[in-house]
Design a protein around this motif. Structure first.
Motif, mmCIF file in Angstrom:
data_model
loop_
_atom_site.group_PDB
_atom_site.id
_atom_site.type_symbol
_atom_site.label_atom_id
_atom_site.label_comp_id
_atom_site.label_asym_id
_atom_site.label_seq_id
_atom_site.Cartn_x
_atom_site.Cartn_y
_atom_site.Cartn_z
ATOM 1 N N VAL A 243 -21.876 -5.042 13.826
ATOM 2 C CA VAL A 243 -22.285 -4.519 15.080
ATOM 3 C C VAL A 243 -21.265 -4.841 16.030
ATOM 4 O O VAL A 243 -20.605 -5.981 15.942
ATOM 5 N N GLU B 79 -23.044 -0.683 12.252
ATOM 6 C CA GLU B 79 -24.699 -0.216 12.374
ATOM 7 C C GLU B 79 -25.283 -0.248 13.610
ATOM 8 O O GLU B 79 -26.172 0.369 13.899
ATOM 9 N N ALA B 80 -24.568 -0.840 14.743
ATOM 10 C CA ALA B 80 -25.059 -0.499 16.016
ATOM 11 C C ALA B 80 -23.931 -1.072 17.073
ATOM 12 O O ALA B 80 -23.178 -1.764 17.010
ATOM 13 N N ARG C 109 -31.688 -7.252 12.657
ATOM 14 C CA ARG C 109 -30.846 -6.695 11.843
ATOM 15 C C ARG C 109 -30.413 -7.795 10.816
ATOM 16 O O ARG C 109 -30.145 -7.742 9.841
#
Length: 304
Positions: free
Chosen positions: A26, A54-55, A121
């Motif tokens: 991330v 992922e983010a 996460r």
């Protein structure tokens, strides 16, 4: 005082070993603060063979570009959305608002979507597949997540662009000094940490408008966006170069050979923003140099 889990020496060394495979990550970024965050976001997204992004988390910042940390975070959030409009690879990757303030004390997290998502996460990560948290701004979101759920220390590796080189006379660097409590927590809590200093290390990542014109401008909408952003950062580009600091944190996960590094004991951070040292403290990985040409060659090639 928060009760942080302590990794065994062997587990800590394993986590601090530079990855030689594709990693989950991330990106925590104060995207509107500088022009380097935009380059780092694009670099991460253009490196799918090495990085699974992922983010994105918007980090707070406060300087002449914002009225306060809340405003800085909101502007960073919106800048991530702007980059996404130029970069199809970002489609479907969530962007979360981060902290609207800095830590008010050493044990008090700041509630945010970003910190909560990081906890969720990270806790879903398996032991052999940790989540890499690449932080290129104030470390408030990450510190808050650790305070909310200390067990994520066992699930993540933090790669942070923060502070200046350990031999520098002061470490009053923008990312680090904005939130002293958060910075101290990251250095003290025992989370596996890769520390990439600014002055003396990431400061090698200089480029010029001429180079950006030659190798970035014509690389599609996002290349034109990066070029225009760079061009707008100065009224006079004659003899002018700019450090694209934040590339360093992404480049470490792509090929650590470009960023010579070593294991050191985590430094102590004083209220006067100076380093001191204690050989009884836990180990971190410390980057002490960057091969600037290798990083930019990789970035320019991937833009094509």
């Amino acid at each position: 005082m928060a009760d942080f889990p302590k990794l065994s020496p062997s587990k800590l060394l394993q986590r601090l070993t530079p990855p030689k495979r594709k990693v989950r990550m991330v990106l925590d970024t104060d995207t509107f603060n500088e022009i380097d965050d935009q380059f780092a976001v694009v670099y991460a997204m253009k490196s799918p063979e090495q990085l699974q992004v992922e983010a994105f988390y918007a980090a707070p910042f406060h300087n002449q570009l914002s009225t306060g940390p809340q405003d800085g975070m909101e502007k960073s959030y919106n800048e991530l959305l702007t980059i996404s409009s130029h970069l199809p690879e970002m489609s479907g990757i969530p962007v979360y608002r981060g902290s609207g303030s800095y830590l008010s004390g050493p044990d008090t997290p700041v509630e945010s979507e970003a910190a909560r998502n990081l906890v969720e996460r990270a806790m879903a990560s398996t032991d052999d597949d940790p989540l890499y948290v690449v932080a290129i701004g104030a470390i408030t979101n990450v510190a808050s997540a650790i305070l909310m759920e200390p067990r994520i220390i066992e699930k993540i590796v933090v790669v942070w662009l923060g502070g200046h080189a350990l031999h520098w006379p002061t470490t009053k660097e923008f990312n680090l000094f904005q939130d002293l409590h958060a910075s101290r927590l990251i250095l003290n809590c025992g989370v596996p940490l890769v520390l990439i200093p600014c002055l003396g290390v990431a400061s090698h990542l200089l480029t010029t408008l001429s180079e950006v014109k030659d190798y970035v401008k014509d690389k599609g909408p996002v290349g034109e966006y990066l070029h225009d952003t760079f061009e707008g950062c100065s009224k006079d580009h004659v003899g002018y170069s700019r450090v694209i600091w934040d590339l360093a944190a992404v480049a470490y996960l792509i090929d650590d050979a470009w960023l010579p590094n070593e294991l050191v004991h985590s430094p102590l951070l004083s209220e006067e923003f100076r380093w001191s040292f204690d050989a009884s403290r836990h180990l971190i990985r410390y980057v002490h140099y960057i091969h600037r040409d290798s990083v930019f060659k990789d970035l320019f090639g991937k833009l094509g």
